[in-house]
Each structure stands twice: as C-alpha cells, then as structure tokens.
Design a protein around this motif. Structure first.
Motif, PDB file in Angstrom:
ATOM      1  N   HIS A   1       0.675  -1.162  -0.017  1.00 45.60           N
ATOM      2  CA  HIS A   1      -0.308   0.046  -0.127  1.00 45.60           C
ATOM      3  C   HIS A   1       0.384   1.179   0.195  1.00 45.60           C
ATOM      4  CE1 HIS A   1      -3.550  -2.489   0.250  1.00 45.60           C
ATOM      5  NE2 HIS A   1      -3.164  -3.119   1.339  1.00 45.60           N
ATOM      6  N   ASP A   2       2.399   0.604   0.262  1.00 43.58           N
ATOM      7  CA  ASP A   2       3.303   2.234  -0.381  1.00 43.58           C
ATOM      8  C   ASP A   2       2.873   2.709  -2.266  1.00 43.58           C
ATOM      9  OD1 ASP A   2       3.805   2.928   2.251  1.00 43.58           O
ATOM     10  OD2 ASP A   2       5.295   1.965   2.270  1.00 43.58           O
ATOM     11  N   ALA A   3       3.399   3.976  -2.375  1.00 46.42           N
ATOM     12  CA  ALA A   3       3.313   3.993  -3.765  1.00 46.42           C
ATOM     13  C   ALA A   3       4.408   5.360  -4.144  1.00 46.42           C
ATOM     14  CB  ALA A   3       1.826   4.934  -3.880  1.00 46.42           C
ATOM     15  N   ILE A   4       4.824   5.182  -5.122  1.00 43.11           N
ATOM     16  CA  ILE A   4       5.694   5.739  -5.469  1.00 43.11           C
ATOM     17  C   ILE A   4       5.841   6.606  -6.693  1.00 43.11           C
ATOM     18  CG2 ILE A   4       8.608   6.043  -6.438  1.00 43.11           C
ATOM     19  CD1 ILE A   4       9.236   3.016  -5.121  1.00 43.11           C
ATOM     20  N   VAL A   5       5.955   7.215  -7.102  1.00 41.08           N
ATOM     21  CA  VAL A   5       5.272   8.423  -7.877  1.00 41.08           C
ATOM     22  C   VAL A   5       6.783   9.138  -7.745  1.00 41.08           C
ATOM     23  CG1 VAL A   5       4.496   9.955  -8.824  1.00 41.08           C
ATOM     24  CG2 VAL A   5       2.934   8.928  -6.849  1.00 41.08           C
TER      25      VAL A   5
ATOM     26  N   ARG B   1      -0.609   4.007   1.998  1.00 42.58           N
ATOM     27  CA  ARG B   1       0.143   4.615   3.345  1.00 42.58           C
ATOM     28  C   ARG B   1       0.934   5.625   3.338  1.00 42.58           C
ATOM     29  NH1 ARG B   1       4.796   2.745   7.011  1.00 42.58           N
ATOM     30  NH2 ARG B   1       5.334   2.267   4.787  1.00 42.58           N
ATOM     31  N   ARG B   2       2.134   5.604   2.307  1.00 43.07           N
ATOM     32  CA  ARG B   2       3.320   6.438   1.892  1.00 43.07           C
ATOM     33  C   ARG B   2       3.489   6.697   0.714  1.00 43.07           C
ATOM     34  NH1 ARG B   2       9.148   6.162   5.829  1.00 43.07           N
ATOM     35  NH2 ARG B   2       7.518   6.561   8.103  1.00 43.07           N
ATOM     36  N   ILE B   3       3.276   7.868   0.463  1.00 41.49           N
ATOM     37  CA  ILE B   3       3.546   8.037  -0.741  1.00 41.49           C
ATOM     38  C   ILE B   3       4.925   8.588  -1.070  1.00 41.49           C
ATOM     39  CG2 ILE B   3       2.630   9.705  -2.738  1.00 41.49           C
ATOM     40  CD1 ILE B   3       0.522   9.693  -1.783  1.00 41.49           C
ATOM     41  N   TYR B   4       5.880   8.204  -1.895  1.00 40.97           N
ATOM     42  CA  TYR B   4       7.250   8.193  -2.162  1.00 40.97           C
ATOM     43  C   TYR B   4       7.321   9.125  -2.884  1.00 40.97           C
ATOM     44  CZ  TYR B   4       8.462   4.833   1.211  1.00 40.97           C
ATOM     45  OH  TYR B   4       8.277   4.774   2.894  1.00 40.97           O
TER      46      TYR B   4
ATOM     47  N   VAL C   1      -2.084   8.815   4.262  1.00 42.33           N
ATOM     48  CA  VAL C   1      -1.793   8.696   5.634  1.00 42.33           C
ATOM     49  C   VAL C   1      -1.184   9.055   6.694  1.00 42.33           C
ATOM     50  CG1 VAL C   1      -1.711   6.663   6.589  1.00 42.33           C
ATOM     51  CG2 VAL C   1      -3.293   7.584   7.482  1.00 42.33           C
ATOM     52  N   ASP C   2       0.286   8.243   5.797  1.00 44.07           N
ATOM     53  CA  ASP C   2       1.681   8.657   7.131  1.00 44.07           C
ATOM     54  C   ASP C   2       2.432   9.956   6.160  1.00 44.07           C
ATOM     55  OD1 ASP C   2       1.305   6.670   8.621  1.00 44.07           O
ATOM     56  OD2 ASP C   2       2.593   5.470   7.953  1.00 44.07           O
ATOM     57  N   GLY C   3       1.951  10.269   5.320  1.00 43.20           N
ATOM     58  CA  GLY C   3       2.456  11.605   4.809  1.00 43.20           C
ATOM     59  C   GLY C   3       3.432  10.967   3.242  1.00 43.20           C
ATOM     60  N   VAL C   4       4.098  12.268   3.164  1.00 39.71           N
ATOM     61  CA  VAL C   4       4.132  12.015   1.446  1.00 39.71           C
ATOM     62  C   VAL C   4       6.136  12.631   1.633  1.00 39.71           C
ATOM     63  CG1 VAL C   4       4.695  13.483  -1.039  1.00 39.71           C
ATOM     64  CG2 VAL C   4       2.473  13.157  -0.183  1.00 39.71           C
ATOM     65  N   TYR C   5       6.907  11.525   1.337  1.00 36.30           N
ATOM     66  CA  TYR C   5       8.314  11.819   1.142  1.00 36.30           C
ATOM     67  C   TYR C   5       9.025  12.525  -0.494  1.00 36.30           C
ATOM     68  CZ  TYR C   5       7.244   9.452   5.625  1.00 36.30           C
ATOM     69  OH  TYR C   5       6.320  10.194   7.187  1.00 36.30           O
ATOM     70  N   LYS C   6       9.758  12.618   0.074  1.00 36.42           N
ATOM     71  CA  LYS C   6      10.696  12.110  -1.512  1.00 36.42           C
ATOM     72  C   LYS C   6      11.754  11.648  -1.387  1.00 36.42           C
ATOM     73  CE  LYS C   6      14.260  15.650  -3.411  1.00 36.42           C
ATOM     74  NZ  LYS C   6      15.597  14.684  -2.254  1.00 36.42           N
ATOM     75  N   LEU C   7      12.063  11.018  -1.955  1.00 38.92           N
ATOM     76  CA  LEU C   7      12.625   9.260  -1.724  1.00 38.92           C
ATOM     77  C   LEU C   7      14.594   9.608  -2.554  1.00 38.92           C
ATOM     78  CD1 LEU C   7      13.701   6.928  -0.991  1.00 38.92           C
ATOM     79  CD2 LEU C   7      12.489   5.898  -3.213  1.00 38.92           C
ATOM     80  N   ASP C   8      15.987   9.452  -2.205  1.00 36.96           N
ATOM     81  CA  ASP C   8      16.109   9.358  -2.623  1.00 36.96           C
ATOM     82  C   ASP C   8      17.732   8.550  -2.504  1.00 36.96           C
ATOM     83  OD1 ASP C   8      19.012  10.383  -4.316  1.00 36.96           O
ATOM     84  OD2 ASP C   8      19.424  12.144  -2.654  1.00 36.96           O
ATOM     85  N   VAL C   9      17.800   7.331  -3.477  1.00 39.24           N
ATOM     86  CA  VAL C   9      18.387   6.250  -2.893  1.00 39.24           C
ATOM     87  C   VAL C   9      19.478   6.491  -4.245  1.00 39.24           C
ATOM     88  CG1 VAL C   9      16.411   5.108  -1.882  1.00 39.24           C
ATOM     89  CG2 VAL C   9      17.133   4.791  -4.263  1.00 39.24           C
ATOM     90  N   GLY C  10      20.151   7.797  -4.610  1.00 37.48           N
ATOM     91  CA  GLY C  10      20.928   7.941  -5.576  1.00 37.48           C
ATOM     92  C   GLY C  10      20.672   7.994  -6.348  1.00 37.48           C
ATOM     93  N   GLY C  11      21.095   7.281  -7.797  1.00 38.68           N
ATOM     94  CA  GLY C  11      21.537   8.032  -9.381  1.00 38.68           C
ATOM     95  C   GLY C  11      21.009   5.915 -10.004  1.00 38.68           C
ATOM     96  N   ASN C  12      21.270   5.265  -8.663  1.00 38.59           N
ATOM     97  CA  ASN C  12      21.806   3.402  -8.798  1.00 38.59           C
ATOM     98  C   ASN C  12      19.917   2.974  -7.734  1.00 38.59           C
ATOM     99  OD1 ASN C  12      23.797   4.557 -10.453  1.00 38.59           O
ATOM    100  ND2 ASN C  12      25.455   4.613  -8.576  1.00 38.59           N
TER     101      ASN C  12
END
Length: 570
Positions: free
Chosen positions: A297-301, A462-465, A487-498
C-alpha cells in the motif's frame, strides 16, 4: 572496512551498465558504471545507448556492446579497490521487455569461457541476432492488434497476462521476429530478457527468466503461473509451440535462492570467490520497488519527463490501461504500474506561459500560483470545479491524442460537466498538477485500503514517495498529497542515481541470507534499511476535507476522459 560478506547489484539500462556493492548492513561499499555513449558511441554507432531504424519504428541495442561492458565495469570496480573476493552473491536488473536471441552455440560457449580472453572475443558465435530490441521500439503495432484480439479483448489479455498488448512487450517482439526475420527465429536456441541475459553471463549457462520480469512479456499466465498456451500458439503457430517453450525455458516461481555458482571465468579473471552465488536477476521497474523497500500500500510517484506510478499491492485487478506484474520477491503480491508520457514536459509548458520569475528559480511563479490557488480553484460556495487534460504528446493513459481540454463541473457532486474555453495560465498551473494526480487516484482507487490502525480514515496509500526532478518541487508535493492522500505523509526519496542496481544488490542479499523461503524481503531488508538516510518528509499527505473534495469530482474526471476519448482517441 569490516570483513563480512558483500553483495553486488547490476543495472543494465538503455544508456548505462551500473554496478554497486553493498555490505550486509546495506552500506554502499563502492560503485562503478559504463556509459554506453561515452565509452562506445563511435564503435557501436549508437546515440543514447541505441540504434534506430526510423522507417520501421525499430529501436535496438548491439548485444556485443552489453557483453563488452561487463568486462569494463568489473575492471573499473577492481580499479576502485573493491574486494571482489568477499562478494557472496550477485543479482541485478535489466531494462524490461528487451530480448536477446541466443544461438545453438551459446550454452557450450558460456560453459568453457577462458579467463585469458575477453567475453566479447569468445561470444561472437553465441547470438542468433546481433541486436536486442529496446523498450522504445514501436515497430509492432500489427502484432499488438493480434495479441489484443486473440483472447477476445484487451481486457481478457490484461486479465491473463497483467497488461494489454504494448509495442515494447516481448511477446509482440518475438512474433514480429518470427515473421520479419524467420531465419533469425529459426537459428534461435534460447530467448532471454535483458535481466536473464546478464545473469547468464555470470552463471556460465543460460539463466531462467525471473518470475517478475516474465510478466512484462504478454506471454505468462499470472493466475495459472505458467506460459499461456493460447498466446504461445499465436506467437509461434500451432506446430511451433513446443519449440517456443524450449526457447523460453522454465520459469522458477521463487524470486530468491541461488541459480548456481559464479562462472569460473570471473573467479580466474577478476578474483571472485568460487563460492559466490548468482541469484535471479529481475526487471528495472521491479528492482526500483526493492530499492526502497516498498511496503504493501505504499506508492512511488516518479516525476521525470514522463511520469510513473508504482504500488506494491496484494490485489490483482487488471485493466488494459495499466500494468500488473508479479512482485519480484513476495509471492501473492503484485507491482501495479501506470506509465504516462506527459509529465514534466507538460508542466513546463504551463510554467512557461506564466510571467518569468526575476530570481534564479524558473519554478518560482508556478509554485506560488499553485499554492495560492485553492483545490479545484473553488474559491467560494457555488464556484465550479476546474478539471483538465494537458497532453503536449499523445498519451498512453488514457489513449488520447495530443491536445489540451478544459472542463468545469459541480464541485459538490461532479454533475453538470461541460467543456469550457481557456481560463488562462494562472488557473492551468494548479489544474495540470491536479489532473496528473487525479488520473493516478482514479486508477489506483480499487487497490488501496483503509489504514488498519486508523479505520475511520478513507482508503488511500500508506505513504507516497516522490522521485525524479519533480520531487524537489514543494508545490507539486503539496498537490499530490492533497489529491492522493498518504496517511503517513509524502516523502522525497533519494537512493542516489542507482536505484535499480541497489534493488538488485538488496535482492542478492535477501536471496542468500534469508533463513528459509518464508523469510520475506520486507522482513529481512526492512530491519536493516535506515530510512532517515534516504527519505525526507515533504508534505503531510492526507488532509481531512481536502481529500474528500477530490473524491467528489473523481467520477466527473473519468467522464471527462471518456468524452475526450470518443473524439480524440489515438
């Protein structure tokens, strides 16, 4: 550096081969890459990693370039001092759908590779076709039409395989190969995807196709967990089904475990341990959801030039306008994927119609306008809600020609939907971002659930990344939170370019360190993953009242799309 085991992940993308090495605690030890244009443009006559035949819509990569890149990236890893002798497991990802056609000599050649010679020098006779079709290839419209009709409808094909027919999907590519280049098809002993091709080199024999990546072919029966007999017949002809089965091979249903030990070539040439194991390699999109790791139920946009919406879900509810693929590690879960052509470019076109900012940030006025505009541009009771579609390019979801359409409707129930004239760039700024988010909400609404710990709240992710260039923009983050919730917020995700290579390294670690087949990827990796190093909260997500406003017009948004489809279908 501690002396524990290391894990190596690869990503064979359109423009690069990346490698990343991690320790058991997920810490990155070292990384290296080969950039195809920088390293090989002149030799292989490529641009952005591919060659093109525009007359037929073909886009393809030289397989020899990929082979050569493996030796080069390993040389670069060694030059950086990577202790390859400690690498216990290898996995990775490849661009989805792309296919490699092996000759009858492939198995024997892979088996007896000599460490004193390069891979390229020894594999010249291992391929029946020197190119691998790329995901950008659009030469297969005729074949797509056959696939979509073969089981009765696009919906039936999506129910069986997770997707309706697409130009880039491997089944249509194989059918075209058999018709357009029958001599190549006849000479082909095995067909790999880009991911299993790369695994084959390290294994020293043809590796099976991965249980997740196989669902990007339009040939795998997801519910039946087997090749779809009827679609194999379409692809190979009735008498050719047994032969095609042999070319495709069996597919292990477990995404973990070991396929076998590393080829002696890599032990002798680079110093890998003979104990190093090769885990199944997967596709680039499945690897992306492993790099998080993305929980149910997490989503990545992904907000790049194009837009992608990915979700980890236990629900299988296929539809021709999106994709369902098997989760790469978790049986009974699926990766839900939406792909849009119109993302950042469409937002930029609206941005550029606003007054140019005086400062250095080109988005300053756009963001200010978005944040000052209320949801749906409803400023007072009785105001109509504004809806629109903004497609500078022909769109896939929905399948609509290039154009801009603006509509209004009753903000309380979505009634009284009518097309309207241009309302100016100030209103367009918020409306275009809302439109992109509303499309994602419309298509994912049956896959989300009420939060188990807060059942009084409406169903939502649940979360949007957020990833990609648009993830840096606070106004876009705000609107996506308003529309999609989280419901737990919107997050900027950075795992680098890889991200894809990292997902591959995590997959190798899980495949080889899990206690047994029941220890899930989420359990093992989730305990070790330090989210504070990779994510930053950028918006609260769900806002009571605001989220419901968009729910009231979701039906009108769908109706608007349907009306436009009738007059502007691609």
């Amino acid at each position: 550096m501690s002396a524990g085991p290391l894990y190596l992940g690869f990503d064979l993308s359109t423009q690069q081969l990346k490698a990343i090495v991690i320790a058991s605690d997920l810490k990155v030890i070292t990384e290296a890459k080969v950039d195809f244009d920088a390293d090989y443009a002149a030799k292989y006559k490529i641009k952005k990693g591919v060659q093109t035949n525009e007359d037929e819509g073909e886009v393809y990569a030289p397989v020899a370039m990929w082979v050569e890149a493996v030796d080069l990236v390993l040389t670069r890893l060694k030059e950086k001092g990577c202790p390859v002798e400690r690498i216990r497991g290898i996995s990775g990802s490849g661009q989805q759908h792309s296919s490699v056609y092996w000759s009858e000599h492939a198995q024997s050649t892979l088996k007896k590779l000599e460490s004193g010679k390069s891979l390229l020098g020894q594999l010249s006779n291992a391929f029946a076709y020197e190119f691998a079709p790329n995901w950008q290839d659009h030469s297969t419209q005729t074949e797509c039409d056959h696939f979509d009709a073969h089981l009765g409808s696009k919906q039936k094909l999506a129910e069986a395989t997770g997707s309706s027919a697409h130009h880039r999907f491997t089944g249509t590519q194989i059918l075209r190969m058999r018709r357009r280049r029958p001599e190549v098809y006849d000479k082909t002993a095995r067909i790999s995807l880009a991911s299993s091709f790369l695994a084959s080199l390290f294994l020293g024999k043809i590796a099976p196709i991965d249980i997740s990546d196989v669902t990007g072919m339009n040939l795998w029966d997801i519910a039946g967990e087997k090749w779809n007999e009827s679609l194999l017949e379409l692809t190979a002809g009735k008498d050719g089904v047994p032969e095609l089965r042999k070319k495709l091979g069996d597919v292990p249903l477990d995404g973990g475990g070991s396929l076998g030990s590393i080829s002696p070539y890599f032990v002798e040439r680079y110093g890998f341990s003979p104990e190093c194991q090769i885990a199944p390699f997967t596709g680039d999109n499945p690897a992306t959801i492993l790099s998080l790791p993305l929980r149910p139920h997490d989503a990545i946009v992904s907000l790049g030039t194009s837009s992608t919406f990915l979700m980890n879900t236990p629900s299988y509810k296929p539809d021709p306008s999106y994709h369902f693929m098997n989760h790469p590690t978790t049986k009974g879960h699926y990766m839900f994927m939406l792909c849009y052509k119109n993302g950042g470019l469409a937002r930029e076109k609206v941005r550029d119609k606003l007054p140019k900012p005086s400062g250095s940030d080109p988005w300053e006025n756009f963001n200010k306008t978005v944040l000052e505009t209320p949801p749906l541009d409803v400023r007072k009771e009785g105001d109509k809600a504004k809806l629109g579609l903004y497609f500078p390019l022909p769109e896939i979801v929905p399948n609509i020609k290039a154009g801009i359409w603006r509509y209004t409707c009753n903000s309380e129930d979505g009634s009284d939907l009518n097309e309207t004239s241009d309302w100016g760039p100030e209103a367009d700024a918020r409306t275009i971002v809302e439109s992109q988010a509303l499309s994602m909400r419309l298509r994912s609404q049956n896959l989300v659930s009420k939060p188990s710990d807060r059942p009084h709240l409406p169903a939502q992710p649940r979360r949007i990344y957020l990833v990609g260039g648009g993830s840096l923009n606070p106004a876009i983050a705000r609107v996506f939170g308003d529309v999609l919730g989280g419901v737990d917020g919107v997050y900027k995700l950075d795992v680098g370019g890889n991200a894809c290579a990292l997902g591959g390294a995590y997959k190798a670690l899980w495949a080889l360190e899990r206690k047994d087949a029941n220890e899930s990827f989420d359990d093992l990796i989730g305990k070790r993953w330090k989210e504070e190093n990779a994510i930053q909260k950028v918006d609260d997500g769900y806002r009571d009242g605001t989220f419901q406003k968009y729910g009231k017009v979701l039906g009108a948004f769908e109706e608007m799309e349907n009306r436009i489809l009738k007059v502007a279908h691609n």
